[in-house]
Enzyme design. Sequence first.
Site, PDB file in Angstrom:
ATOM      1  N   CYS A 327      34.607  43.751  42.220  1.00  0.00           N
ATOM      2  CA  CYS A 327      35.605  42.784  41.776  1.00  0.00           C
ATOM      3  C   CYS A 327      36.699  43.415  40.924  1.00  0.00           C
ATOM      4  CB  CYS A 327      34.931  41.652  41.014  1.00  0.00           C
ATOM      5  SG  CYS A 327      33.983  42.209  39.572  1.00  0.00           S
ATOM      6  N   HIS A 369      32.468  39.883  35.920  1.00  0.00           N
ATOM      7  CA  HIS A 369      33.365  39.637  37.048  1.00  0.00           C
ATOM      8  C   HIS A 369      34.816  39.758  36.591  1.00  0.00           C
ATOM      9  CE1 HIS A 369      34.332  38.403  41.034  1.00  0.00           C
ATOM     10  NE2 HIS A 369      34.829  37.239  40.705  1.00  0.00           N
ATOM     11  N   ASP A 384      40.863  34.349  43.173  1.00  0.00           N
ATOM     12  CA  ASP A 384      39.826  35.388  43.188  1.00  0.00           C
ATOM     13  C   ASP A 384      39.774  35.991  44.584  1.00  0.00           C
ATOM     14  OD1 ASP A 384      37.546  36.947  43.185  1.00  0.00           O
ATOM     15  OD2 ASP A 384      36.367  35.552  41.971  1.00  0.00           O
TER      16      ASP A 384
END
Length: 766
Positions: A327, A369, A384
């Site tokens: 991520c 994250h 995202d």
Amino acid sequence: MGGMRHRGQKKAEWSQGQHICAQTVLLQLVGTGKENDPWSLQGWGGRAESCKEPQGRDQPWAAQLLQHSCKQPRARASNKHSSRSFRGEPAHIHKEKGSAAAGLCRCCWNEGEDKPTDLTQVEVRPATGQPQQPSPTGLQDDGNGNNRPQPSQGRDLSGQRASKEPYKQRQAITSYTNEGTQVTVEVHPRNTTPQLFKKLSFRKGSQRLPSLRGQDNKVFERTEAPQPPSGKDLHAYPWDKSSLKSMPVDLQQFEKLDAYALKVNVRSSIEELVQALLKQARTDLEKVRVIWMWICHHIEYDVVGFHNKSQRLCSPIDVLRTGKSVCEGYAALFQQMCSVAGIQCMKLSGYSKGYGYKIGQVFKGDSSHAWNAVYLEGRWHLLDSTWGSGTVDKTSDKFTFRYNEFYFLTHPALFINDHFPNNSNWQLLKPTLTLKEFENTVLYSSDFYNLGLLTVHPDTAVIQTVNGTATISVDCRSSTLFTFSLKGTEKHGLLSLRKHGMKLEIYPQSTGRQELEIFAKPSNSPEKVYNHVLQYVVECKSVDKSIHFPKDLDQPVGPSWFSERQGFLRPSQPDPVIHTNDGRCSFTFTLGKDISILPMLHSDNSGLTDDRRRQHIMQIHRGNQVEFMVHLPHAGNFVLKFFAKKKSDPGNYTYVFNYLITCLNTEVKWPAFPQTYSKWADDYEILEPLSGLLPANRNVQFKLKMHGISKVLVQAKDTYTLTLSRGGFWEGTCNTAGCTELFVMVHENANHSFYSHVLKYEVETP
């Protein structure tokens, strides 16, 4: 799918024989809100010794501007530089042999202390046009858990190509403070003449960072430095059920742009990739969209890197060239591409309920994250790209590209369900959620909202049973099909469909914690696969031993909008469970279609064959209504299933729905209904005798309703004729002596000489 965030910081490396010149310092104040005008460098020229003290030196922001690391000697105090504690006073440092504080410049040293001031966010990059390797993150932290974009490599702060001088000639240092202040320092050898970016005064307001503008995407301009969220960025919580997006988005208008993004295949540099993508983008929204689509379809999640930090690559250029990352790399590449495209973008860090998350877990320690926020049409919006790209199978640990539109400009009240930023301002919500509330909230998947589901009760991640049971309900916009899995099976619950949702009653068969998953799919979907939409942990303290579900019970249970679509309208028994004390019950429907219905009765502990159990159901048609009479053969739990097909369809029957019938009366023992033959029409009706087992040596009264018949006979040891009454019933009496079976026969046409069997009774053994 939250990978661990890379938290390493790049340390400044300084060449020997270099010094800092205030002529080449560029300071930028963003949203500091200070009333005093900052000091200006416009009057600073020539040698460092000619510097004058600027106004505002005692302001807090002035001290923040001048905190940076340097390995140069500290300047000795002289008549031209005050010897007092340096806090906000600019100084020009020249290398002095024999300095007591060799290796440190004055602005990194506090008077009276033997250690330099701390600066945790300083990046040194060569000001050259040659390609170079970015920092591990490609970004700088602002102290709030957020990161600021850096100027595109190979360009100076004005957006122009940097001089192709050797690396040793000059270096540029960029730093950000938590108030949005940007500091860039150029370092060059002492005896060279500095080349100013341009003469700028230090003033309030924002500067523009490098961007791509124009239809040919060749002209670089500056964008405004990212501003922190304000009141206009906030959305109400909880969700108002209006839209999944934080701004109006017409996905149909993106079809051509999306298709174009998927075809672009540039890996040489980030700037060239962005330049290629922006050939089809005009508005800022289109630029964000085309970058988003490219990343989601070209960068795969690095499962190996997630588990092994030493193999993890997160810098934007590494992510671009390898085509994979966790991520952190997704978010860093997205931010870097937006910066080149002239879009204000932030990389945010925090906790997430993604890959590796366990229901009900407590979040602590490092962030798990990273994602992004973009500034469009005067507001901040969340996205995202990691979760937009695909999924990781938790059993095989393999990543699969599966584009997810939900995480593009997601409404903040929905985004907060599985993304909790370190800085609560980036929730973009009013009011904000606490970490405890985030931990306790039930985990919704993106498909929950993609399928039009709205709310769920309870909305806590952990459910406590009461007397061995718990109830979950879901509301949705349109008719949706549901199923569930409790501890890996769907047998320990009752799921009933509603017009706008569903209700689920679970009965765990063991104590302790167990996982409950709920799945759904659109009612008109031809696919057999259900999508995961909800996940709970159920804590069961006691088991209800009185509840047993037959193995043939299918979910959902009871009539619903689905059975109505198949032609079963206005059920007399709307509940999924029927309780009977005497072992008898009746079900009536209005038929909305010209269908044939096949009912079936199932039980786990019955020794009867399927045909024999089917004889415990009597089907009676009266116009467009149909009644099903059920006489149970014994006590226990039964499943009544309904299959149907069009009368004009020669094919097989299709399952529609089922009921659960319970009877606790152990004295119940009903015989089957009489056996019917093919000539028994749907609209024929038996009034008496209903029992398919007749007493021996008795006179038995018959009353049957059959139309279009010319003659009716009852064949036992002797043959008896039934007569047609004024009420339209065939009536008569026969004796069961001397026989074990009894048949009812009809003569359909007076011109025919043969009879057809329509009913069969059995006679008890004397």
